[in-house]
Design a protein around this motif. Structure first.
Motif, mmCIF file in Angstrom:
data_model
loop_
_atom_site.group_PDB
_atom_site.id
_atom_site.type_symbol
_atom_site.label_atom_id
_atom_site.label_comp_id
_atom_site.label_asym_id
_atom_site.label_seq_id
_atom_site.Cartn_x
_atom_site.Cartn_y
_atom_site.Cartn_z
ATOM 1 N N LYS A 97 19.638 -15.001 5.443
ATOM 2 C CA LYS A 97 20.533 -15.384 4.324
ATOM 3 C C LYS A 97 20.484 -14.351 3.195
ATOM 4 O O LYS A 97 21.381 -14.260 2.380
ATOM 5 N N ASP A 98 19.377 -13.587 3.139
ATOM 6 C CA ASP A 98 19.229 -12.594 2.071
ATOM 7 C C ASP A 98 19.863 -11.252 2.410
ATOM 8 O O ASP A 98 19.850 -10.325 1.600
ATOM 9 N N LEU A 99 20.394 -11.123 3.614
ATOM 10 C CA LEU A 99 20.966 -9.837 4.026
ATOM 11 C C LEU A 99 22.463 -9.792 3.708
ATOM 12 O O LEU A 99 23.299 -10.188 4.521
ATOM 13 N N ASN B 101 28.286 -9.908 4.445
ATOM 14 C CA ASN B 101 27.048 -10.305 5.113
ATOM 15 C C ASN B 101 26.635 -9.234 6.117
ATOM 16 O O ASN B 101 27.476 -8.645 6.788
ATOM 17 N N VAL B 102 25.332 -8.997 6.177
ATOM 18 C CA VAL B 102 24.791 -8.017 7.116
ATOM 19 C C VAL B 102 24.155 -8.807 8.258
ATOM 20 O O VAL B 102 23.110 -9.424 8.070
ATOM 21 N N SER B 103 24.792 -8.819 9.407
ATOM 22 C CA SER B 103 24.235 -9.668 10.459
ATOM 23 C C SER B 103 23.131 -8.943 11.219
ATOM 24 O O SER B 103 23.222 -7.735 11.478
ATOM 25 N N PRO B 104 22.045 -9.659 11.551
ATOM 26 C CA PRO B 104 20.950 -9.060 12.310
ATOM 27 C C PRO B 104 21.435 -8.450 13.624
ATOM 28 O O PRO B 104 20.966 -7.390 14.034
ATOM 29 N N LYS C 162 28.920 1.751 6.477
ATOM 30 C CA LYS C 162 28.052 1.172 7.512
ATOM 31 C C LYS C 162 26.576 1.416 7.198
ATOM 32 O O LYS C 162 25.730 0.552 7.451
ATOM 33 N N SER C 163 26.252 2.583 6.633
ATOM 34 C CA SER C 163 24.852 2.876 6.271
ATOM 35 C C SER C 163 24.304 1.838 5.307
ATOM 36 O O SER C 163 23.106 1.548 5.299
ATOM 37 N N THR C 164 25.197 1.280 4.486
ATOM 38 C CA THR C 164 24.751 0.291 3.505
ATOM 39 C C THR C 164 24.086 -0.908 4.182
ATOM 40 O O THR C 164 23.142 -1.485 3.651
ATOM 41 N N PHE C 165 24.553 -1.250 5.377
ATOM 42 C CA PHE C 165 23.940 -2.367 6.112
ATOM 43 C C PHE C 165 22.445 -2.105 6.297
ATOM 44 O O PHE C 165 21.608 -2.979 6.062
ATOM 45 N N PHE C 166 22.130 -0.893 6.719
ATOM 46 C CA PHE C 166 20.733 -0.534 6.943
ATOM 47 C C PHE C 166 19.972 -0.420 5.622
ATOM 48 O O PHE C 166 18.811 -0.812 5.513
ATOM 49 N N HIS C 167 20.647 0.089 4.601
ATOM 50 C CA HIS C 167 19.993 0.228 3.291
ATOM 51 C C HIS C 167 19.600 -1.137 2.713
ATOM 52 O O HIS C 167 18.552 -1.278 2.093
ATOM 53 N N VAL C 168 20.467 -2.136 2.944
ATOM 54 C CA VAL C 168 20.152 -3.483 2.445
ATOM 55 C C VAL C 168 18.864 -3.996 3.118
ATOM 56 O O VAL C 168 17.984 -4.552 2.461
#
Ligand SMILES: [Zn+2]
Length: 285
Positions: free
Chosen positions: A152-154, A170-173, A218-224
């Motif tokens: 939920k925090d991603l 939302n950044v999904s696992p 897309k890199s932002t997903f990993f940065h989060v």
């Protein structure tokens, strides 16, 4: 306080795409009564040169951009990046990888075709290994990392223009596993990586909004994910459109797009550039 940053790499002359990006950061900073910070991303010592750094300062001066604090240089901050990587080791989400590019492409040839990983995702060859020499990179065990974070925090807040509202992304696992896999967080040569340096510096510089090109969306997903693992605050993001050449290619130094210096030397004024880049609609009022 609202802080934004412009973070060029001194690997060549700035081109018109950089001018567009830096003016957007500057305009957004002004609109929010914030501060404009300059960060020189010179981690790659093979490609970065001091002369290009000087030309960045000259170009920004010509654009009328004033930075509010002394610029920081990533090459002088390796100890901070090392600390962050140590934190990830302590959390049990890092491992050593001794693979060369050749090893990785070979591993793919033997890889089960049913696995839904794309070819640029590391297949995890070294995850179970114990490596006792110094020639290794460090990878993030993405599955273990995700387990430590409440999904939920991603998420992050994003927009594409100065005057549009933010929306929650939302950044999904699943996306992290499928599109990133076990990413290198410390390269063999520089012992850190772009991803680590960016999140560490954004946090250290208290950046509240990151304004950068959509190519980094897309890199932002990993940065989060990294921000959560390192207990950093996630800034808001503005991923602006990318400028294209007449032939449809992204403006970049590699394809020899007009450098800002060439543009300046042709006798053009900043107003001409603002008009050319169609920046008026993005200018603060
Ligand atoms: Zn490996």
């Amino acid at each position: 306080m609202h802080y934004e940053r412009f973070a060029p790499s001194p690997t060549g002359k700035l081109h018109l795409g950089h001018a567009f990006s830096s003016l957007l950061v500057y305009n957004s900073t002004k609109k929010n009564n914030g501060k404009f910070l300059l960060r020189i991303e010179d981690l790659d010592f093979q490609r970065c040169r001091r002369e290009f750094e000087e030309s960045i300062f000259e170009d920004l001066n010509w654009l009328g951009i004033k930075w509010d604090k002394k610029p920081i240089r990533q090459s002088q901050r390796f100890n901070l990046y090392t600390d962050a990587i140590k934190t990830l080791w302590k959390k049990g989400v890092a491992y050593k990888c001794e693979c060369t590019r050749k090893d990785i492409s070979k591993a793919f040839q033997n890889f089960d075709e049913n696995q839904s990983l794309s070819p640029d995702i590391y297949p995890g060859t070294c995850r179970p290994k114990s490596i006792n020499h110094d020639n290794f990179s460090v990878r993030l065990d993405i599955r273990k990392a995700i387990e430590l974070i409440d999904s939920k925090d991603l998420f992050f807040f994003n927009k594409s223009e100065i005057n549009t509202p933010f929306e929650k992304i939302n950044v999904s696992p699943e996306t992290l596993i499928k599109d990133f896999g076990d990413v290198v967080i410390a390269r063999k040569d520089i012992k850190t990586s772009y991803h680590i340096a960016v999140v560490v510096d954004d946090s250290a510089q208290k950046i509240s909004q990151v304004t950068r090109g959509y190519d980094l969306f897309k890199s932002t997903f990993f940065h989060v994910l990294l921000q959560k693992l390192l207990n950093f605050k996630t800034p808001k993001y503005m991923h602006h459109k990318i400028l294209y050449d007449d032939d449809g290619k992204k403006l970049s130094k590699r394809i020899g797009s007009t450098s800002l210096e060439t543009f300046r030397n042709s006798g053009a004024k900043k107003e001409d550039l603002v008009k050319l880049l169609n920046l008026n609609q993005n200018v603060w009022s």
